[in-house]
Design a protein around this motif. Structure first.
Motif, short mmCIF file in Angstrom:
data_model
loop_
_atom_site.label_atom_id
_atom_site.label_comp_id
_atom_site.label_asym_id
_atom_site.label_seq_id
_atom_site.Cartn_x
_atom_site.Cartn_y
_atom_site.Cartn_z
N ALA B 22 0.83 -1.20 0.00
CA ALA B 22 0.00 0.00 0.00
C ALA B 22 0.87 1.25 0.00
O ALA B 22 0.58 2.23 -0.70
CB ALA B 22 -0.93 -0.02 1.21
N ALA B 23 1.95 1.22 0.80
CA ALA B 23 2.83 2.39 0.88
C ALA B 23 3.57 2.62 -0.43
O ALA B 23 3.70 3.75 -0.90
CB ALA B 23 3.82 2.22 2.03
N ALA B 24 4.04 1.54 -1.04
CA ALA B 24 4.82 1.67 -2.26
C ALA B 24 3.94 2.01 -3.45
O ALA B 24 4.39 2.61 -4.43
CB ALA B 24 5.59 0.38 -2.53
N ALA B 25 2.67 1.64 -3.36
CA ALA B 25 1.77 1.83 -4.49
C ALA B 25 1.57 3.30 -4.81
O ALA B 25 1.22 3.66 -5.94
CB ALA B 25 0.42 1.17 -4.20
N ASN B 26 1.81 4.18 -3.83
CA ASN B 26 1.63 5.61 -4.07
C ASN B 26 2.78 6.24 -4.84
O ASN B 26 2.73 7.41 -5.19
CB ASN B 26 1.51 6.34 -2.72
N ARG B 269 20.88 -12.06 12.78
CA ARG B 269 21.45 -11.96 14.12
C ARG B 269 20.41 -12.41 15.15
O ARG B 269 19.25 -12.00 15.08
CB ARG B 269 21.89 -10.53 14.40
N ASP B 270 20.82 -13.26 16.05
CA ASP B 270 19.93 -13.77 17.10
C ASP B 270 18.59 -14.28 16.54
O ASP B 270 17.53 -13.98 17.07
CB ASP B 270 19.65 -12.70 18.16
N GLY B 271 18.67 -14.97 15.45
CA GLY B 271 17.46 -15.61 14.94
C GLY B 271 16.52 -14.72 14.16
O GLY B 271 15.40 -15.13 13.85
N SER B 272 16.94 -13.50 13.80
CA SER B 272 16.10 -12.69 12.93
C SER B 272 16.97 -11.84 12.01
O SER B 272 18.19 -11.73 12.21
CB SER B 272 15.15 -11.80 13.76
N VAL B 273 16.35 -11.26 10.99
CA VAL B 273 17.12 -10.52 9.99
C VAL B 273 17.50 -9.15 10.54
O VAL B 273 16.66 -8.43 11.09
CB VAL B 273 16.29 -10.34 8.70
N SER B 274 18.77 -8.79 10.40
CA SER B 274 19.21 -7.46 10.85
C SER B 274 18.78 -6.42 9.83
O SER B 274 19.04 -6.58 8.63
CB SER B 274 20.74 -7.40 10.93
N VAL B 275 18.14 -5.37 10.30
CA VAL B 275 17.74 -4.29 9.37
C VAL B 275 18.13 -2.94 9.94
O VAL B 275 18.30 -2.77 11.14
CB VAL B 275 16.22 -4.29 9.09
N GLY B 276 18.24 -1.97 9.03
CA GLY B 276 18.55 -0.60 9.43
C GLY B 276 17.28 0.20 9.65
O GLY B 276 16.17 -0.35 9.66
N ASP B 277 17.44 1.52 9.79
CA ASP B 277 16.32 2.41 10.07
C ASP B 277 15.18 2.28 9.08
O ASP B 277 14.00 2.43 9.41
CB ASP B 277 16.80 3.87 10.08
N HIS B 278 15.54 2.06 7.82
CA HIS B 278 14.51 1.97 6.78
C HIS B 278 14.22 0.53 6.39
O HIS B 278 13.80 0.27 5.27
CB HIS B 278 14.92 2.79 5.56
N ALA B 312 11.61 1.71 -0.03
CA ALA B 312 11.96 1.03 -1.29
C ALA B 312 11.46 1.82 -2.50
O ALA B 312 12.00 1.68 -3.60
CB ALA B 312 11.38 -0.37 -1.29
N SER B 313 10.44 2.66 -2.28
CA SER B 313 9.91 3.41 -3.42
C SER B 313 10.38 4.88 -3.39
O SER B 313 9.76 5.75 -3.99
CB SER B 313 8.38 3.34 -3.41
N GLY B 314 11.44 5.12 -2.64
CA GLY B 314 12.05 6.45 -2.67
C GLY B 314 11.29 7.50 -1.89
O GLY B 314 11.42 8.70 -2.13
N GLN B 315 10.45 7.10 -0.95
CA GLN B 315 9.69 8.07 -0.16
C GLN B 315 10.19 8.09 1.28
O GLN B 315 9.39 8.08 2.23
CB GLN B 315 8.20 7.72 -0.18
N THR B 316 11.50 8.11 1.45
CA THR B 316 12.05 8.00 2.81
C THR B 316 11.61 9.15 3.71
O THR B 316 11.50 8.97 4.92
CB THR B 316 13.59 7.95 2.78
N GLU B 317 11.36 10.33 3.14
CA GLU B 317 10.90 11.47 3.95
C GLU B 317 9.65 11.09 4.75
O GLU B 317 9.55 11.34 5.94
CB GLU B 317 10.57 12.67 3.04
N LYS B 318 8.72 10.47 4.04
CA LYS B 318 7.45 10.10 4.68
C LYS B 318 7.64 9.05 5.77
O LYS B 318 6.81 8.91 6.66
CB LYS B 318 6.48 9.54 3.64
N ALA B 319 8.74 8.29 5.65
CA ALA B 319 8.96 7.22 6.63
C ALA B 319 9.45 7.76 7.97
O ALA B 319 9.33 7.09 8.99
CB ALA B 319 9.97 6.21 6.06
#
Lengths: 375, 419
Positions: B22-26, B269-278, B312-319
């Protein structure tokens, strides 16, 4: 053994099926044996293979060693635990056309000469024996004595047997170098041994550079359980062309029934690839080849795909015996795709050489020095 | 094989995947959502979509129905090739989808721990029994023991009760003290507390027993008695008792479905995927959202999905504004992990002849002496059957302390012709 100051009489590097078989043979001679492996038992080429125990006639020397080894397997079979899944299922060499049928007759003559029972199957007899093969095939050659073993469990069995006979087994223990006095570890520590046996499979050349061993990549697919779908080990007659050829890559139809009802599908051969990732292009070629011979495979569920590296030598024969330039280093490596079959014979030839006695078959064709001698 | 391409490919149409879509669809780019089930919604919403009970679900469904997201159902992703391409098996053949960015939202599955009798007919996973009921199994007047760990047990017990079953007990292995602390913490998140209170109200009449776990299950004592009675032994603070019932629904919290991220090489890491802020993973152009980054429930999944979809759709500001909310939600996940961590006693339920790997019939005695999962696999085929270790893997990792086995394609069994 000459040396009485060594920690071990024999240090075997590599706990694949060849190293394990050598350990049994040497421990049986009363030698104090150490087996070292950089990982766990049977985790290299042994793990990746099919477990076919086959009399293969690419050359007289190949046939001599595979046939001899096969007899040793048959002798060992009664003591193998059920987990080894030894099964005397026989092999059918499948002929796709009239040309290949003439090859069937040639092959039959060779097997007859060597006392190996083989039966020529015409197209109908082939379908009776294997109803799921494609209808357009011409026939085949059924070799009764060929068998299948779960090589991983067999390797473990052999290792435990060697340990029971007094051998010591150290896993996750890398070896950095070999010398006439024993082995050197990455830490710099040395373990002295009267004799050192390089059974490091595809890595044997790293420790003994005079051994010309090139990794030859292969792919295998295993299916879910379809009991009774395949009854014999099936190999296309063109297999030897694939195995013998030095083309960069080749595929050949080869399926094997496992005791579990699962079916193993091979085979592929690739030089110049050191990457163990699945190569989709060759996997697709291999599968397509399989579908030509056995169309119903298409709908079967493939549970896993894996790759492995066969230790290939220039003349497709293993290195068994003293390594050129050394007094106490021996090779038992370079078995290409026949390590499971040849393991037991290799161990006997090696033990004979170390103990200084004759062998039931000539050892010279497998001598590591042969290429130097013939050039 | 069908080949297609998309700007953003999302794997998994549960809450996280739907929120991401839904977020990327915009953004104007093409968005493809792929899911292995015939219907979108994930484990949690699947039965609802179509009837639309949950406002959140219907909100996200709108993006799908408005045609801004291309949904591919009944497609099981089994392989990955280097050029950001996934291959999936569908009833109509195999498809390969290449993409610019990928968002993995493959969710979680129940963790099972082996105990004597866990493979008897009538013993189900908690979520598994719920799924069977959704699929038409009648549990009218059946007596059911719900056991294991985690909030899912409450939801399942509630569901079973509303479908006519008598839930005899909910045996929760976590300690009463931990559960009390956890429940107090919920006040900080009013929305969750409302849910929990509502659930508890409806559960009146079902004994909820912390510090309690199942130790054994036996088949029917008297033969020819409709073969429906199970004898379950549950242990609570040193004392054991036996309960007769028709079914057991047993699950020990959840574990992320890490096969696909591992196949892609994402750092774990510790049984789950490590991710960054986004929500970005260690692999370029690959994002992860939802339970894959740690079991934290639906709210966290929705926020993570939205962030991943925006990023992923280049709307990091909104995130930006979502990040704080997300961190609070993942805090809830950490509280879950702490509260429902498995107690050491559960390691000793297995007996030598207890099956560990149901696909290949491998017993505990056969595997317990191996040092690594790989060695046990090679020697015993533990974890090598059609489920590819999804059931026994998390169990042996807990029981024997093994590292997870490596992952290779196909990550799901696939027809030979699609390889």
């Amino acid at each position: 053994m000459a040396s009485n100051k060594k920690t071990f009489d024999a240090a075997i590097v590599g706990a694949g099926i060849v190293g394990a078989a050598c350990a049994v043979a040497l421990a049986r001679e009363g030698l104090k044996v150490l087996i070292l492996d950089s990982s766990s038992a049977a985790s290299g080429t042994t793990a990746a293979g099919m477990g076919h125990i086959v009399a293969m006639d690419d050359s007289p020397a190949q046939l001599a060693l595979t046939h001899y080894s096969q007899k040793l397997w048959r002798r060992l079979a009664p003591e193998l635990p059920a987990s080894c899944e030894y099964e005397n299922c026989g092999t059918i060499w499948v002929a796709a056309n009239a040309d290949e049928m003439s090859e069937v007759h040639r092959k039959k003559a060779v097997y007859d000469e060597n006392g190996i029972t083989a039966h020529v199957l015409d197209a109908q007899a082939l379908l009776d024996a294997e109803p799921n093969l494609a209808k357009h095939l011409s026939g085949g050659l059924l070799v009764d004595s060929d068998a299948v073993v779960y090589q991983l469990a067999a390797t473990r069995y052999l290792l435990l047997k060697a340990v029971k006979q007094g051998a010591e087994y150290r896993q996750f223990n890398s070896v950095a170098s070999l010398s006439d006095d024993g082995v050197g570890l990455p830490s710099g520590e040395r373990i002295s041994a009267g004799t050192t046996i390089n059974a490091a499979g595809a890595h044997a050349g790293d420790l003994s550079p005079s051994l010309e061993i090139r990794p030859r990549k292969g792919h295998l697919v295993i299916t879910d359980r379809y009991p009774g779908f395949v009854r014999h080990q099936l190999v296309e007659l063109g297999y030897l062309k694939s195995a013998h050829g030095s083309d960069a890559s080749s595929v050949a139809f080869n399926v094997q029934p496992r005791k579990t009802g699962q079916i193993l599908l091979g085979s592929s051969r690739q030089f110049n690839s050191n990457d163990d990732a699945v190569d989709n292009a060759i996997l697709n070629r291999m599968a397509a080849r399989g579908f030509e011979y056995m169309p119903a495979l298409k709908e079967m569920s493939a549970v896993r795909v894996w790759t492995g590296f066969r230790p290939a030598t220039p003349d497709n024969l293993p290195y068994i015996g003293k390594v050129t330039g050394f007094k106490n280093i021996y090779a038992a490596a370079g078995h290409e795709g026949l390590g499971i079959t040849m393991s037991l014979g290799t161990a006997e030839l090696l033990a004979d050489e170390i103990m200084g006695r004759e062998s039931p078959i000539p050892r010279q064709p497998y001598s590591p020095g042969r290429s130097a001698a013939s050039s | 094989m069908n080949k297609t391409s998309t700007d953003i490919l999302i794997v998994g149409a549960g809450p996280a995947g739907l929120a991401a879509a839904a977020a990327a669809a915009n953004s104007g780019g093409t968005v493809t959502l792929i899911d292995e089930n015939p219907r979108a919604g994930g484990q949690i919403w699947r039965a609802e979509l179509g009837k639309i009970r949950s406002p959140a679900a219907s909100k996200f469904l709108r993006a799908l129905t408005q045609g801004r997201v291309d949904l591919i159902n009944s497609a099981t992703v089994f392989a990955f090739s280097g050029d950001n391409t996934l291959t999936a098996q569908t009833p109509g053949g195999s498809i390969s989808i290449s993409c610019g960015k990928m968002i993995l939202a493959a969710g979680a599955r129940e963790r099972f721990l082996p105990f004597p009798g866990w493979t008897l007919p009538g013993v189900f996973g908690a979520g598994g029994l719920q799924a069977l009921v959704k699929g038409g199994l009648s549990i009218e007047n059946k007596r059911i023991v719900v056991a294991g760990s985690g909030p899912l047990l409450l939801a399942v017990a509630d569901y079973l009760k509303t479908h006519g079953a008598t839930v005899l007990v909910i045996a929760e292995q976590a300690s009463a003290a931990k559960i009390r602390r956890f429940a107090r913490g919920l006040w900080r998140q009013p929305e969750k507390m409302v849910q929990a209170a509502a659930l508890r109200a409806r559960l009146i009449g079902i004994p909820y027993k912390p510090d309690t776990w199942i130790t054994r299950c036996r088949g029917p004592r008297v033969s020819k008695r409709l073969a429906r009675e199970l004898e379950v032994t549950i242990k609570s603070r040193g004392s054991s008792r036996v309960i007769e019932c028709d079914y057991v629904a047993c699950g020990f919290h959840l574990v992320p479905n890490l096969e696909l991220p591992m196949l892609l090489g994402c750092q774990i890491r510790d049984g789950s995927v490590s991710v960054g802020d986004h929500q970005q993973t260690s692999v370029r152009d690959v994002y992860c959202a939802g339970e894959l980054t740690g079991i934290a429930g639906i709210e966290s999944s929705l926020i993570e999905g939205e962030i991943a979809g925006l990023a992923a759709s280049g709307q990091t500001e909104k995130a930006k504004t979502l990040i704080k909310k997300r961190d609070a939600a993942t805090g809830f996940g950490r509280a879950l992990d702490h509260t429902f961590a498995l107690r050491p006693e559960l390691k000793h339920l297995v007996e030598d002849d207890t099956l560990i790997c149901r696909c290949e019939d491998v017993s505990y005695a056969q595997v317990k002496d191996f040092a690594t999962f790989r060695e046990a696999k090679l020697q015993t085929r533990c974890g090598m059957g059609p489920c590819q270790g999804r059931v026994c893997g998390p169990a042996v990792e807990y029981l024997l302390g093994w590292e997870p086995a490596s992952v290779r394609p196909p990550i799901f069994p696939v027809k030979m012709k699609y390889l």
